[in-house]
Every structure is written in structure tokens, then in C-alpha cells.
Design an enzyme around this catalytic site. Structure first.
Site, PDB file in Angstrom:
ATOM      1  N   GLY A 286     -18.648  10.816  45.765  1.00 52.05           N
ATOM      2  CA  GLY A 286     -17.810  12.008  45.776  1.00 52.05           C
ATOM      3  C   GLY A 286     -16.461  11.704  45.152  1.00 52.05           C
ATOM      4  O   GLY A 286     -15.990  10.563  45.224  1.00 52.05           O
TER       5      GLY A 286
ATOM      6  N   GLN B 226      -7.785  12.693  43.013  1.00 53.61           N
ATOM      7  CA  GLN B 226      -7.959  11.245  42.863  1.00 53.61           C
ATOM      8  C   GLN B 226      -7.793  10.775  41.419  1.00 53.61           C
ATOM      9  O   GLN B 226      -7.637   9.582  41.165  1.00 53.61           O
ATOM     10  CB  GLN B 226      -9.330  10.800  43.401  1.00 53.61           C
ATOM     11  CG  GLN B 226      -9.423  10.931  44.918  1.00 53.61           C
ATOM     12  CD  GLN B 226     -10.786  10.517  45.425  1.00 53.61           C
ATOM     13  OE1 GLN B 226     -11.713  11.302  45.419  1.00 53.61           O
ATOM     14  NE2 GLN B 226     -10.917   9.272  45.853  1.00 53.61           N
TER      15      GLN B 226
ATOM     16  N   CYS C 219     -13.743   4.952  50.353  1.00 53.76           N
ATOM     17  CA  CYS C 219     -13.096   5.916  49.472  1.00 53.76           C
ATOM     18  C   CYS C 219     -12.737   5.214  48.163  1.00 53.76           C
ATOM     19  O   CYS C 219     -12.257   4.076  48.194  1.00 53.76           O
ATOM     20  CB  CYS C 219     -11.827   6.436  50.142  1.00 53.76           C
ATOM     21  SG  CYS C 219     -10.918   7.619  49.148  1.00 53.76           S
ATOM     22  N   LEU C 220     -12.972   5.883  47.052  1.00 52.62           N
ATOM     23  CA  LEU C 220     -12.666   5.264  45.749  1.00 52.62           C
ATOM     24  C   LEU C 220     -11.171   4.977  45.592  1.00 52.62           C
ATOM     25  O   LEU C 220     -10.789   4.125  44.805  1.00 52.62           O
ATOM     26  CB  LEU C 220     -13.157   6.162  44.603  1.00 52.62           C
ATOM     27  CG  LEU C 220     -14.680   6.287  44.482  1.00 52.62           C
ATOM     28  CD1 LEU C 220     -15.055   7.267  43.383  1.00 52.62           C
ATOM     29  CD2 LEU C 220     -15.319   4.933  44.220  1.00 52.62           C
TER      30      LEU C 220
ATOM     31  N   HIS D  29     -14.883  14.855  53.895  1.00 52.81           N
ATOM     32  CA  HIS D  29     -14.021  13.793  53.350  1.00 52.81           C
ATOM     33  C   HIS D  29     -13.318  14.305  52.085  1.00 52.81           C
ATOM     34  O   HIS D  29     -12.109  14.109  51.903  1.00 52.81           O
ATOM     35  CB  HIS D  29     -14.895  12.567  53.048  1.00 52.81           C
ATOM     36  CG  HIS D  29     -14.191  11.419  52.385  1.00 52.81           C
ATOM     37  ND1 HIS D  29     -14.080  10.172  52.959  1.00 52.81           N
ATOM     38  CD2 HIS D  29     -13.560  11.320  51.174  1.00 52.81           C
ATOM     39  CE1 HIS D  29     -13.411   9.366  52.145  1.00 52.81           C
ATOM     40  NE2 HIS D  29     -13.091  10.030  51.044  1.00 52.81           N
ATOM     41  N   GLU D  30     -14.088  14.973  51.212  1.00 62.02           N
ATOM     42  CA  GLU D  30     -13.520  15.441  49.936  1.00 62.02           C
ATOM     43  C   GLU D  30     -12.551  16.604  50.145  1.00 62.02           C
ATOM     44  O   GLU D  30     -11.507  16.674  49.488  1.00 62.02           O
ATOM     45  CB  GLU D  30     -14.637  15.848  48.965  1.00 62.02           C
ATOM     46  CG  GLU D  30     -15.588  14.720  48.577  1.00 62.02           C
ATOM     47  CD  GLU D  30     -14.903  13.478  48.040  1.00 62.02           C
ATOM     48  OE1 GLU D  30     -13.826  13.589  47.436  1.00 62.02           O
ATOM     49  OE2 GLU D  30     -15.441  12.370  48.246  1.00 62.02           O
TER      50      GLU D  30
ATOM     51  N   HIS E  46      -9.241  15.388  51.029  1.00 62.95           N
ATOM     52  CA  HIS E  46      -8.459  14.946  49.872  1.00 62.95           C
ATOM     53  C   HIS E  46      -7.630  16.107  49.303  1.00 62.95           C
ATOM     54  O   HIS E  46      -6.485  15.925  48.892  1.00 62.95           O
ATOM     55  CB  HIS E  46      -9.375  14.438  48.746  1.00 62.95           C
ATOM     56  CG  HIS E  46      -9.717  12.985  48.839  1.00 62.95           C
ATOM     57  ND1 HIS E  46      -8.762  12.000  48.835  1.00 62.95           N
ATOM     58  CD2 HIS E  46     -10.910  12.346  48.923  1.00 62.95           C
ATOM     59  CE1 HIS E  46      -9.363  10.815  48.915  1.00 62.95           C
ATOM     60  NE2 HIS E  46     -10.670  10.994  48.975  1.00 62.95           N
TER      61      HIS E  46
END
Ligand code: ZN
Length: 174
Positions: free
Chosen positions: A46, A51, A94-95, A136-137, A140
Site C-alpha cells: 500500500g 508518502q 510502513c514504507l 493504515h493508508e 496516512h
């Protein structure tokens, strides 16, 4: 399609609130293509536009179990319309917080409404990994990271580790 640079904690941009997309046009579609390519390249399941430093309420995801079978999802202006009272926990990463994982509890099911790649209104019922990933997204888009659900102590440890790794990386580059 271009691979974009992913922002890493503690980049202050990650804490900003993203703004709704007014119109789904070619520019937005190009952006989503870049986001998907960046996510697959990372690799991740995701990615939110913030990000890569773009404050728009856009998320791309692919939670398919078989890596060779791609099932990309594009969510524009996603909103949670219902959440279950029952929680599930997953080991989240997380990226933007590389190599750090923690068990996070979230509602195990949720309903989402959003616009798809073509700007068409859609609604889905999500559960399991999909429900966790969507939440989660969406966090963000509101400047929230998974480490915010941890105790201050655990959160501080992760932030310190990431800042240290980031500095070391920069030293090598220089
Ligand atoms: Zn993330």
C-alpha cells in the site's frame, strides 16, 4: 511511469493532512500509475500519495496473495463509513518507516467509499488484511502513522532507530 522517492520518518510532510481530489483527470491517473510503480518497486502492499510528498487523498494498494497475480486498487478520497467493534491485530510495517514492525490492533472489518481510477463512486466491505491496509493508508492521509498507536517508549525507540539509519545512509551517499 516513474518511480518516485518515498519520504522517510521523521520527514515532517508525513504529518500533514492531505486534501481531497476535486477531479479525477489524466494528471491524477498518471500520479496513480507512478504511485503503483513506486509501491511495487519498494516493494509494499500500500502507498499513500503523501508518502511521495503529494498532499492528495489518494491511495494505491495490492493485497493479492500471489505475487505474480497483480490486483491493483486505486482509492481516491477514501472514507470509512462503518467500522466493526471487534479488533484484529497484524504485524504492521510502513514504507516510510523501513524495517520496523509492530503489532497493531484495528477494527477487523470496515466499509469504505471512494472514487476509483476513472472517478467512479465505489463502496466495498473490507476485512482481514484488506481492512487493516485500508485503515493504515487512510491514517496516512490524516498525518497518522502506525507508530502513533504504540506506547511513547516503543515509539521513541523506532523514531531513534530510523533517524540513526537515515543519517548513516546519508553519510554513505555523501
Ligand atoms: Zn504506511
Amino acid at each position: 511511469m516513474n518511480i518516485r522517492k518515498i519520504l522517510i520518518l521523521p520527514d515532517p510532510v508525513l504529518r500533514k493532512k492531505s486534501l481531497p481530489v476535486k477531479k479525477v483527470d489524466k494528471d491524477i491517473q498518471n500520479l496513480m500509475d507512478d504511485m503503483l510503480a513506486t509501491m511495487y518497486d519498494a516493494p509494499g502492499i500500500g502507498l499513500a500519495a503523501i508518502q511521495i510528498g503529494i498532499l492528495k487523498r489518494i491511495v494505491v494498494m495490492d493485497v493479492s496473495k500471489e505475487p505474480e497475480k497483480k490486483e491493483p486498487m486505486y482509492l481516491i478520497n477514501p472514507e470509512i463509513t462503518w467500522k466493526s467493534n471487534v479488533n484484529a491485530s497484524y504485524e504492521e510495517g510502513c514504507l516510510s518507516i523501513p524495517n520496523q514492525f509492530a503489532k497493531i490492533e484495528r477494527p477487523d472489518k470496515c466499509n469504505i467509499k471512494y472514487l476509483d481510477y476513472y472517478g467512479k463512486k465505489r463502496e466495498i466491505k473490507a476485512e482481514g488484511l484488506l481492512a487493516t491496509c485500508i485503515q493504515h493508508e487512510i491514517d496516512h492521509l490524516n498525518g497518522i502513522l502506525f507508530i502513533d498507536y504504540l506506547s511513547k517508549l516503543k515509539k521513541d525507540i523506532i523514531v531513534k532507530k530510523i533517524s540513526k539509519n537515515k543519517k548513516e545512509l546519508e553519510r554513505i551517499v555523501v
